[in-house]
Design an enzyme around this catalytic site. Sequence first.
Site, PDB file in Angstrom:
ATOM      1  N   ASP A   1     -31.472 -10.798 -24.521  1.00 23.61           N
ATOM      2  CA  ASP A   1     -31.768 -11.562 -23.237  1.00 23.61           C
ATOM      3  C   ASP A   1     -31.796 -10.789 -21.729  1.00 23.61           C
ATOM      4  O   ASP A   1     -31.311  -9.723 -21.804  1.00 23.61           O
ATOM      5  CB  ASP A   1     -30.584 -12.777 -23.268  1.00 23.61           C
ATOM      6  CG  ASP A   1     -29.106 -12.128 -22.771  1.00 23.61           C
ATOM      7  OD1 ASP A   1     -28.745 -11.141 -23.623  1.00 23.61           O
ATOM      8  OD2 ASP A   1     -28.419 -12.826 -22.179  1.00 23.61           O
TER       9      ASP A   1
ATOM     10  N   GLU B   1     -26.300 -12.797 -24.526  1.00 24.16           N
ATOM     11  CA  GLU B   1     -25.109 -11.979 -24.035  1.00 24.16           C
ATOM     12  C   GLU B   1     -24.684 -12.249 -22.734  1.00 24.16           C
ATOM     13  O   GLU B   1     -23.397 -12.227 -22.394  1.00 24.16           O
ATOM     14  CB  GLU B   1     -25.086 -10.594 -24.447  1.00 24.16           C
ATOM     15  CG  GLU B   1     -24.039  -9.726 -24.050  1.00 24.16           C
ATOM     16  CD  GLU B   1     -23.822  -9.429 -22.663  1.00 24.16           C
ATOM     17  OE1 GLU B   1     -22.525  -9.404 -22.328  1.00 24.16           O
ATOM     18  OE2 GLU B   1     -24.747  -9.120 -21.936  1.00 24.16           O
TER      19      GLU B   1
END
Length: 419
Positions: free
Chosen positions: A107, A165
Amino acid sequence: MVSTSLNPLTVDRDRIRPNIQALQAQLVEWRRRLHQRPELGFKELITSEFITQKLQEWGIEHQTGIAKTGIVATINGKKHPTPDSRTGGFGNPPLPTPVLAIRADMDALPIQEQNDVPYKSQHDGVMHACGHDGHTAIALGTAYYLSQHQEDFAGTVKIIFQPAEEGPGGAKPMIEAGVLKNPDVDAIIGLHLWNNLPLGTVGVRSGALMAAVELFDLKIKGKGGHGAMPHQTVDAIVVASQVVNALQTIVARNVDPIDSAVVTVGEFHAGSAHNVIADSAHLSGTVRYFNPKYDGYFGQRLEQIIAGICQSQGATYELDYWQLYPPVINNSEIADLVRSQAEKVVETPFGIVPECQTMGGEDMSFFLQEVPGCYFFLGAANLSRNLAYPHHHPRFDFDETALGMGVEIFVRCVEKFCS
């Protein structure tokens, strides 16, 4: 100002095998493609589609849609296990072959990129400002190499491409979905490209590497009134200011000086006019610590202080406190494994950095609570090329030479662990 210590150490390309050197241009291409198309947590649709396309192209078994956008690739080795380490002794059946997991996050962050590069983010307000595009490229390169060299390792490698994350956290839902099962993972490793270390270094240590992350929101309610008549009010700003000061005593006077911890108030909002005493104040902040013995302690102590101050001043409060991630705790044996293989890739002794702790947090910690493992830092800063901006900065970028180094370290760990 960035420290000159972030100038790169010597990178000996001969320490990286020719087949991985040959992958370097492809690693850079993949990383830059991902960098141009960053996506926030649990929205990594383009990213996961690209990963899936590559895994299908290479004929690698994989599962998709785990925790929304997560992917797990499985590669089985074809090497016969070493007799000394994988037999149960005379008359006993062979021990199970090892299973090693490699984790990479996918991400990006809600940041507007300020770099003027050909691969600049094409998504407004979203940027890979922490290196996760590089993590994904390294994991893809590792998957490709292992799929082409299955005769060099025994057992199974599971490569986990994890969403979110940066928040709200994709590791825990992936674990709950069973990514460490069938087959059961024996150990897990992962890396973070790290602009706090120069290219040519690896930060690896046993024990605590990164801190627990806990967050709080606090609303203090007083009684507003005229700025010239404070005796008729309960000044929320005064109460909140006392709280801010008192919270600093938790670390200064309640935490063992041998342990490291941080209590930070990051937001303070109150008041609306020069001559009005505020009736409320809003604070928010974060708590960080390494030692798991403080699990649950800070939230309790923080509320005790807030409650006492508010009671003494005639105010009330609403507190929301939650634990985001536990500390990242490395297993000593797996850290030794990573260190021993990293020493073959970087120049020693200066290329290995054992004192590399940070109060930053990471949800890799949830994986490390389930199975032994090691999370380590791969130095990626290069001040001489102006590639040393800190993580989460709108001009963050890193020296892509680190990509091939990451693949080499991962592959060596697989070959050693799965021997």
